[in-house]
Scaffold this motif. Structure first.
Motif, short mmCIF file in Angstrom:
data_model
loop_
_atom_site.label_atom_id
_atom_site.label_comp_id
_atom_site.label_asym_id
_atom_site.label_seq_id
_atom_site.Cartn_x
_atom_site.Cartn_y
_atom_site.Cartn_z
N LEU A 166 0.83 -1.20 0.00
CA LEU A 166 0.00 0.00 0.00
C LEU A 166 0.87 1.26 0.00
O LEU A 166 0.60 2.22 -0.73
CB LEU A 166 -0.92 0.00 1.23
N THR A 167 1.93 1.24 0.79
CA THR A 167 2.82 2.41 0.87
C THR A 167 3.52 2.66 -0.45
O THR A 167 3.64 3.82 -0.91
CB THR A 167 3.86 2.19 1.99
N ARG A 168 4.01 1.61 -1.10
CA ARG A 168 4.66 1.78 -2.41
C ARG A 168 3.68 2.36 -3.42
O ARG A 168 4.03 3.25 -4.20
CB ARG A 168 5.21 0.45 -2.91
N PHE A 169 2.43 1.86 -3.42
CA PHE A 169 1.42 2.35 -4.37
C PHE A 169 1.15 3.84 -4.13
O PHE A 169 1.13 4.63 -5.08
CB PHE A 169 0.13 1.54 -4.19
N LEU A 170 0.96 4.22 -2.88
CA LEU A 170 0.66 5.61 -2.57
C LEU A 170 1.85 6.52 -2.84
O LEU A 170 1.68 7.68 -3.25
CB LEU A 170 0.22 5.74 -1.11
N SER A 171 3.05 6.02 -2.63
CA SER A 171 4.24 6.81 -2.92
C SER A 171 4.33 7.11 -4.41
O SER A 171 4.60 8.25 -4.81
CB SER A 171 5.49 6.06 -2.44
N ARG A 172 4.09 6.09 -5.24
CA ARG A 172 4.11 6.29 -6.69
C ARG A 172 2.98 7.24 -7.13
O ARG A 172 3.14 7.98 -8.10
CB ARG A 172 3.97 4.95 -7.42
N LEU A 173 1.89 7.22 -6.39
CA LEU A 173 0.74 8.06 -6.72
C LEU A 173 1.03 9.54 -6.46
O LEU A 173 0.39 10.41 -7.04
CB LEU A 173 -0.47 7.61 -5.88
N GLY A 174 1.99 9.81 -5.57
CA GLY A 174 2.35 11.20 -5.30
C GLY A 174 2.19 11.64 -3.87
O GLY A 174 2.28 12.83 -3.57
N ILE A 175 1.95 10.69 -2.94
CA ILE A 175 1.87 11.04 -1.53
C ILE A 175 3.26 11.45 -1.03
O ILE A 175 4.25 10.77 -1.30
CB ILE A 175 1.33 9.86 -0.70
N ASP A 176 3.33 12.56 -0.30
CA ASP A 176 4.62 13.10 0.13
C ASP A 176 5.08 12.56 1.48
O ASP A 176 6.28 12.43 1.73
CB ASP A 176 4.52 14.63 0.25
N GLU A 177 4.14 12.27 2.37
CA GLU A 177 4.48 11.93 3.75
C GLU A 177 3.48 10.90 4.27
O GLU A 177 2.32 10.86 3.83
CB GLU A 177 4.43 13.21 4.59
N PHE A 178 3.92 10.08 5.23
CA PHE A 178 3.09 8.98 5.73
C PHE A 178 3.02 9.01 7.26
O PHE A 178 4.03 9.25 7.92
CB PHE A 178 3.65 7.64 5.27
N GLN A 179 1.83 8.74 7.78
CA GLN A 179 1.67 8.56 9.21
C GLN A 179 0.93 7.24 9.44
O GLN A 179 -0.15 7.02 8.90
CB GLN A 179 0.88 9.70 9.83
#
Length: 228
Positions: A94-107
């Protein structure tokens, strides 16, 4: 527009981003001066849809993020990923997918349930020892990608190697003004739902740590918690 009149110096909002499926709204939000947006996730596709109780909500959010990246490129996007028994094994994907999508930061949020959603497709928390491999793998990926991440809801003794990323002792803003004009101390509200085993008394982080969720203790016990 109203918030600029007050003024609010650091303007951000929480949104599931589904409204920004519509290009016109993504363009408008890009012109407001909004700095950050927090977007919650509960898993991928069908699991996310089940928790939100809206079929297709995951795909609408994904398209909303696409539009925000295109028409509101200055906006920082932060994913709030709620950890459950059902989704913890898929956190790296899920994190890899969202990172590729353009999410800048994760909590990553280790909590008995987000406000308003408990009981509607929400599952119990996983055992921390079961969760740690996924968290470490996810953290390693984000470190390689040079993306910021934080953990909340975790006791300070676990995970020890990720302790620097646990933000609970250092929340910069820890009060909520409700619609009823009441000011709620968020930390005090969290502490009502947590406990500390007797072994915590000798821990060096005793004064900083908020303890362990009561629901977690009921389901998993306390043998894995050892003082630092």
């Amino acid at each position: 527009d109203f918030s600029r009149q007050i003024p609010i110096h650091h303007l951000h909002c929480s949104s599931n981003a589904r409204l920004f499926f519509y290009r016109s709204l993504a363009e408008k939000i890009g012109r407001t001066g909004l700095r950050e947006m927090e977007i919650p996730f509960f898993g991928q596709k069908s699991l996310h849809d089940r928790v939100t109780r809206i079929k297709g909500s995951f795909l609408q959010t994904v398209q909303g993020i696409h539009n925000l990246r295109k028409y509101a490129s200055c906006l920082k996007l932060r994913a709030l990923i709620y950890i459950t028994q059902e989704n913890h094994g898929t956190l790296p994907e899920l994190t890899r997918f969202l990172s590729r999508l353009g999410i800048d930061e994760f909590q990553f949020i280790f909590s008995p349930g987000p406000c308003g959603l408990t009981g509607h497709g929400w599952s119990e928390l996983p055992g921390l020892h079961d969760l740690l491999p996924s968290i470490r793998k996810t953290a390693a990926f984000l470190t390689r990608e040079k993306k910021r991440y934080s953990l909340t809801g975790f006791p300070l003794c676990i995970p020890r190697d990720l302790r620097k990323n646990i933000i609970d002792p250092n929340h910069p803003f820890d009060e909520t003004i409700t619609y009823g004009k009441k000011i709620v101390n968020d930390r005090q509200e969290r502490l009502k739902q947590k406990r500390k085993p007797s072994s915590c008394r000798t821990c060096r982080a005793q004064d900083l740590c908020e303890g362990i969720w009561i629901k977690y203790i009921k389901n998993h016990g306390i043998p894995e918690f050892k003082p630092n």
